[in-house]
Design a protein around this motif. Structure first.
Motif, short mmCIF file in Angstrom:
data_model
loop_
_atom_site.label_atom_id
_atom_site.label_comp_id
_atom_site.label_asym_id
_atom_site.label_seq_id
_atom_site.Cartn_x
_atom_site.Cartn_y
_atom_site.Cartn_z
N GLU A 172 40.77 62.42 78.81
CA GLU A 172 41.28 62.16 79.61
C GLU A 172 40.02 62.94 80.30
N ARG B 19 38.79 59.75 82.72
CA ARG B 19 39.76 59.54 83.50
C ARG B 19 38.87 58.47 84.30
N TYR C 47 44.74 54.03 83.72
CA TYR C 47 44.94 55.52 82.77
C TYR C 47 45.90 55.73 83.28
#
Length: 376
Positions: A14, A17, A36
């Motif tokens: 994350e 991202r 993503y």
């Protein structure tokens, strides 16, 4: 000297991202399957029992490429085979490194795989677009790091080239079939109030990211009524797992400007649909279907005719219809795109057995027939 960072969880990924999104925008012939958002949603739905190995390649303090890989266990007669592969599972057409430096990304990432402990039985890089993007970078990188691959064609996809315009495309089709399609559409309009809706939002960057859930629900309703609703396969839009997966992706595709939903309404009732993704004028067909109550009206053929004409008017470059053959596809597709597969087997006992079985299969099973079966 390039450095490779391996990420093994969605929480760790994350943080990268926005880096992924920047590199996606630099990728040649990028599509929604390389985002993503696709990978994260795929992992949340189908990551159970798999191991994530996303490889970030860093050069001079900057991430210059990403090679997303997953480890899956594929059941075979030799037991469960640990396979390192791309996270696509035949949802899309092509896959590969993300970023503007694919050769460097492949070489650095695969060297990292080769130098790491071998907890896999085979590396199986499917869905490689040799002709238009890869240019044999994948097999070259595999050979360079000491993993010479076995190559084979994987799947075929009918493609309509729409960038020449509607009139030019029409001239490439048989005259009798053109007249027949026009008669079908004319009769359909005589019997019904025909409305073709195509929703292609521009994305959040253009303040145009309405997902139109009503159209998604219309597609799902048609799939449920069609023969797809009677299939046990988990890949149809009527299947709960597929429907939930695509529903979770739907808003993300709209926000990125990658959504393309087509619905044909007859007397204000949805009769046929084509659910697609799009990026930079390249349309990828994901799911299609029609209401069997309108079989006599040939709504799928009418929808395809209207969708192709609309793509030409919009200036789309191509329309990839997905694997498989049907009358509505065969009416239009003049080109075939081919994905390729590159496989390397480990030197373990099981790896040697797999390589021997592959040699036997390739020797006695015609490749063209195998590609046709996978593409059906």
């Amino acid at each position: 000297m390039a450095r490779v960072l391996e990420l093994n969880s969605l929480d760790a990924l994350e943080a990268y991202r926005f880096v992924w999104h920047r590199l996606w925008e630099e990728t040649r012939r990028a599509d929604f399957f390389l985002t993503y958002e696709w990978f994260a949603t795929y992992w949340r739905h189908f990551g159970h029992g798999k191991a994530m190995r996303v490889l970030l390649v860093e050069s001079e303090g900057e991430i210059v490429g990403i090679l997303p890989l997953v480890m899956i266990g594929r059941p075979t007669s030799l037991g469960r085979i640990r396979t390192l592969t791309y996270p696509l599972d035949d949802w899309g057409r092509f896959y590969g490194p993300i970023g503007g430096r694919p050769a460097a990304t492949l070489l650095s990432a695969l060297r990292h795989v080769a130098d790491s402990p071998r907890d896999w039985d085979m590396i199986d890089l499917r869905w490689v677009d040799v002709r238009r993007t890869d240019g044999l970078r994948t097999p070259a990188a595999m050979r360079q790091v000491g993993m010479p691959p076995i190559a084979q064609p994987w799947m075929e996809y009918p493609v309509i080239e729409t960038d020449g315009g509607w009139d030019a495309l029409q001239r490439t089709r048989p005259a009798e079939r053109r007249r027949e399609m026009e008669r079908q559409l004319r009769r359909l309009r005589e019997r019904h109030n025909v409305r073709f809706v195509r929703h292609r939002p521009g994305g959040r960057g253009r303040q145009d990211a309405d997902p139109r859930w009503d159209l998604f629900n219309a597609c799902a309703a048609i799939a449920e009524k069609s023969r797809q609703g009677r299939q046990e396969s988990g890949t149809t839009l009527a299947h709960p797992a597929t429907r939930d997966f695509l529903r979770d992706l739907h808003a993300s595709a709209a926000q990125l400007g990658c959504l393309d939903v087509n619905v044909l309404f007859l007397d204000d009732q949805p009769a046929a649909y084509a659910y697609n993704y799009v990026h930079q004028g390249r349309v990828i067909g994901l799911r299609m279907g029609y209401d069997p109550d309108h079989r006599a009206d040939s709504p799928g053929t009418a929808l395809m005719r209207l969708m192709v004409e609309d793509s030409c008017r919009r200036g789309d470059a191509e329309l990839d219809l997905g694997p498989g053959s049907s009358r509505s596809k065969d009416d239009w597709a003049a080109q075939v795109a081919v994905s390729h597969r590159y496989t390397y087997y480990s030197e373990s006992f099981r790896g040697r057995l797999l390589r021997l079985r592959r040699w036997w299969s390739d020797r006695f099973s015609p490749r063209d027939a195998a590609v046709a079966r996978r593409s059906a």
